[in-house]
Design a protein around this motif. Sequence first.
Motif, PDB file in Angstrom:
ATOM      1  N   ASN A 169     -13.518   6.884   7.432  1.00  0.00           N
ATOM      2  CA  ASN A 169     -13.046   6.255   6.202  1.00  0.00           C
ATOM      3  C   ASN A 169     -11.581   6.537   5.908  1.00  0.00           C
ATOM      4  N   ILE A 170     -10.986   7.489   6.621  1.00  0.00           N
ATOM      5  CA  ILE A 170      -9.616   7.900   6.312  1.00  0.00           C
ATOM      6  C   ILE A 170      -8.776   7.754   7.576  1.00  0.00           C
ATOM      7  N   THR A 171      -7.585   7.206   7.422  1.00  0.00           N
ATOM      8  CA  THR A 171      -6.643   7.083   8.532  1.00  0.00           C
ATOM      9  C   THR A 171      -5.305   7.676   8.093  1.00  0.00           C
ATOM     10  N   ILE A 172      -5.005   8.843   8.596  1.00  0.00           N
ATOM     11  CA  ILE A 172      -3.766   9.531   8.264  1.00  0.00           C
ATOM     12  C   ILE A 172      -2.976   9.730   9.560  1.00  0.00           C
ATOM     13  N   MET A 197       0.841  -1.194   0.000  1.00  0.00           N
ATOM     14  CA  MET A 197       0.000   0.000   0.000  1.00  0.00           C
ATOM     15  C   MET A 197       0.875   1.242   0.000  1.00  0.00           C
ATOM     16  N   THR A 198       0.527   2.157  -0.932  1.00  0.00           N
ATOM     17  CA  THR A 198       1.307   3.381  -1.056  1.00  0.00           C
ATOM     18  C   THR A 198       0.999   4.327   0.088  1.00  0.00           C
ATOM     19  N   ALA A 199       2.056   4.887   0.675  1.00  0.00           N
ATOM     20  CA  ALA A 199       1.865   5.830   1.779  1.00  0.00           C
ATOM     21  C   ALA A 199       1.321   7.146   1.248  1.00  0.00           C
ATOM     22  N   ILE A 200       0.445   7.737   2.027  1.00  0.00           N
ATOM     23  CA  ILE A 200      -0.161   9.018   1.640  1.00  0.00           C
ATOM     24  C   ILE A 200       0.770  10.134   2.095  1.00  0.00           C
ATOM     25  N   THR A 201       1.198  10.963   1.142  1.00  0.00           N
ATOM     26  CA  THR A 201       2.103  12.075   1.452  1.00  0.00           C
ATOM     27  C   THR A 201       1.463  13.442   1.257  1.00  0.00           C
ATOM     28  N   SER A 202       0.342  13.516   0.539  1.00  0.00           N
ATOM     29  CA  SER A 202      -0.322  14.793   0.280  1.00  0.00           C
ATOM     30  C   SER A 202      -1.826  14.598   0.350  1.00  0.00           C
ATOM     31  N   ALA A 203      -2.501  15.625   0.831  1.00  0.00           N
ATOM     32  CA  ALA A 203      -3.958  15.609   0.912  1.00  0.00           C
ATOM     33  C   ALA A 203      -4.507  16.777   0.126  1.00  0.00           C
ATOM     34  N   ILE A 204      -5.579  16.508  -0.628  1.00  0.00           N
ATOM     35  CA  ILE A 204      -6.256  17.536  -1.418  1.00  0.00           C
ATOM     36  C   ILE A 204      -7.687  17.623  -0.911  1.00  0.00           C
ATOM     37  N   ILE A 205      -8.086  18.820  -0.471  1.00  0.00           N
ATOM     38  CA  ILE A 205      -9.408  19.022   0.121  1.00  0.00           C
ATOM     39  C   ILE A 205     -10.207  19.945  -0.804  1.00  0.00           C
ATOM     40  N   HIS A 206     -11.364  19.458  -1.224  1.00  0.00           N
ATOM     41  CA  HIS A 206     -12.289  20.257  -2.027  1.00  0.00           C
ATOM     42  C   HIS A 206     -13.397  20.765  -1.111  1.00  0.00           C
ATOM     43  N   ILE A 207     -13.560  22.072  -1.067  1.00  0.00           N
ATOM     44  CA  ILE A 207     -14.535  22.679  -0.171  1.00  0.00           C
ATOM     45  C   ILE A 207     -15.728  23.157  -0.990  1.00  0.00           C
ATOM     46  N   GLY A 208     -16.924  22.922  -0.427  1.00  0.00           N
ATOM     47  CA  GLY A 208     -18.138  23.433  -1.050  1.00  0.00           C
ATOM     48  C   GLY A 208     -18.466  22.749  -2.359  1.00  0.00           C
ATOM     49  N   SER A 209     -18.768  23.540  -3.352  1.00  0.00           N
ATOM     50  CA  SER A 209     -19.185  23.014  -4.651  1.00  0.00           C
ATOM     51  C   SER A 209     -18.024  22.776  -5.601  1.00  0.00           C
ATOM     52  N   ALA A 237      -6.198  25.157  11.960  1.00  0.00           N
ATOM     53  CA  ALA A 237      -5.319  24.694  13.042  1.00  0.00           C
ATOM     54  C   ALA A 237      -5.485  23.210  13.312  1.00  0.00           C
ATOM     55  N   SER A 238      -6.660  22.640  12.986  1.00  0.00           N
ATOM     56  CA  SER A 238      -6.877  21.207  13.195  1.00  0.00           C
ATOM     57  C   SER A 238      -6.186  20.364  12.135  1.00  0.00           C
ATOM     58  N   LEU A 239      -5.801  20.965  11.023  1.00  0.00           N
ATOM     59  CA  LEU A 239      -5.131  20.218   9.965  1.00  0.00           C
ATOM     60  C   LEU A 239      -3.612  20.245  10.088  1.00  0.00           C
ATOM     61  N   VAL A 240      -3.081  21.200  10.833  1.00  0.00           N
ATOM     62  CA  VAL A 240      -1.622  21.347  10.944  1.00  0.00           C
ATOM     63  C   VAL A 240      -0.959  20.126  11.566  1.00  0.00           C
ATOM     64  N   PRO A 241      -1.534  19.445  12.574  1.00  0.00           N
ATOM     65  CA  PRO A 241      -0.846  18.264  13.146  1.00  0.00           C
ATOM     66  C   PRO A 241      -0.567  17.152  12.147  1.00  0.00           C
ATOM     67  N   TYR A 242      -1.272  17.106  11.022  1.00  0.00           N
ATOM     68  CA  TYR A 242      -1.025  16.068  10.030  1.00  0.00           C
ATOM     69  C   TYR A 242       0.181  16.390   9.159  1.00  0.00           C
ATOM     70  N   SER A 269     -12.730  21.003   9.701  1.00  0.00           N
ATOM     71  CA  SER A 269     -11.765  20.730  10.768  1.00  0.00           C
ATOM     72  C   SER A 269     -11.506  19.236  10.942  1.00  0.00           C
ATOM     73  N   ASN A 270     -12.491  18.379  10.656  1.00  0.00           N
ATOM     74  CA  ASN A 270     -12.328  16.938  10.868  1.00  0.00           C
ATOM     75  C   ASN A 270     -12.402  16.128   9.582  1.00  0.00           C
ATOM     76  N   CYS A 271     -12.142  16.779   8.452  1.00  0.00           N
ATOM     77  CA  CYS A 271     -12.259  16.057   7.181  1.00  0.00           C
ATOM     78  C   CYS A 271     -11.141  15.030   6.998  1.00  0.00           C
ATOM     79  N   LEU A 272     -10.031  15.159   7.705  1.00  0.00           N
ATOM     80  CA  LEU A 272      -8.933  14.198   7.595  1.00  0.00           C
ATOM     81  C   LEU A 272      -8.956  13.158   8.711  1.00  0.00           C
ATOM     82  N   SER A 273      -9.987  13.198   9.538  1.00  0.00           N
ATOM     83  CA  SER A 273     -10.029  12.260  10.666  1.00  0.00           C
ATOM     84  C   SER A 273     -11.366  11.532  10.763  1.00  0.00           C
ATOM     85  N   ASN A 274     -12.075  11.430   9.656  1.00  0.00           N
ATOM     86  CA  ASN A 274     -13.341  10.684   9.698  1.00  0.00           C
ATOM     87  C   ASN A 274     -13.074   9.180   9.657  1.00  0.00           C
TER      88      ASN A 274
END
Length: 278
Positions: A43-46, A1-13, A73-78, A36-41
């Motif tokens: 379905n996703i484990t980062i 399994m390839t390690a995740i090194t970057s996250a792309i977040i689409h907001i809104g529409s 600020a909630s995304l910075v720890p990742y 704030s919690n889109c990377l910690s739901n």
Amino acid sequence: MTAITSAIIHIGSYTTDTSPAVGNIVVQSLEKQTLSNCLSNGNITIPPSSLQSISIYLQSSELLSHYDSLALASLVPYLSPSGTIAVHLVSNNNDASVGDASVIMTSFVLAGLKTESEQRSEGGGRVFIARKAAATTSSTSAPTRLNIGAANKTKVTLNLDDEDDDDDQIDEDDLLNGAAANGMLAPPPTIDVEARAKASADDCGGRKACDNCSCGRAEMEAAEARGEEKKTEQPHKSDCGNCSKGDAFRCAGCPYLGKPAFKEGEEHLVLLDLTDDI
């Protein structure tokens, strides 16, 4: 399994047909509260500090309604040390106005990020990039070794009783008396009171009267040579009680006519002839 090194977040529409590259993950945040919690739901484990970059995309018209400046600020720890966050404001109508972009700069400050650049993108949008501060290495301290052997052991007794604290205070009077007894302080000089009084009464400073003396010293010395006592002029005693009040209250034959007013007992101060020589 390839390690995740970057996250792309689409907001809104915001949506795109471009497939993510290897090692990237795309997350959709439809509402402002879910950023704030889109990377910690579920379905996703980062893991923390595992992402090299986080890219956020949203329409410029939805900046104020869907972008939460506190959620960043909630995304910075990742982010890994020196990782970057890029906020892309996309404009579809080639409009140079992208709303109040100060919200993004404020979110960088609140998240503890260092703003690096602000660039214009194609179509009139703008890209804001900030970097996470690198972790500072903690200074290491070498242990201090004390060369204390069994033969050098010294027993130290500490007296924690406050009742004897006054015994350590020094009496200033004892210091002065002891210094005087040991000859450390010079004795006070002796003062000849009679000589000082005589010198204060002698205006000539102990010298003889001048040949053309006009101050009365020659007459005083001559009287002393004849054995006569110096006669001191007694001030006039007021019978009416108005002599000290001034010329307006004095009698016609008052000896103080022309003299300034004075207080009772200060008659000798006005016995001098103060008339103008002109």
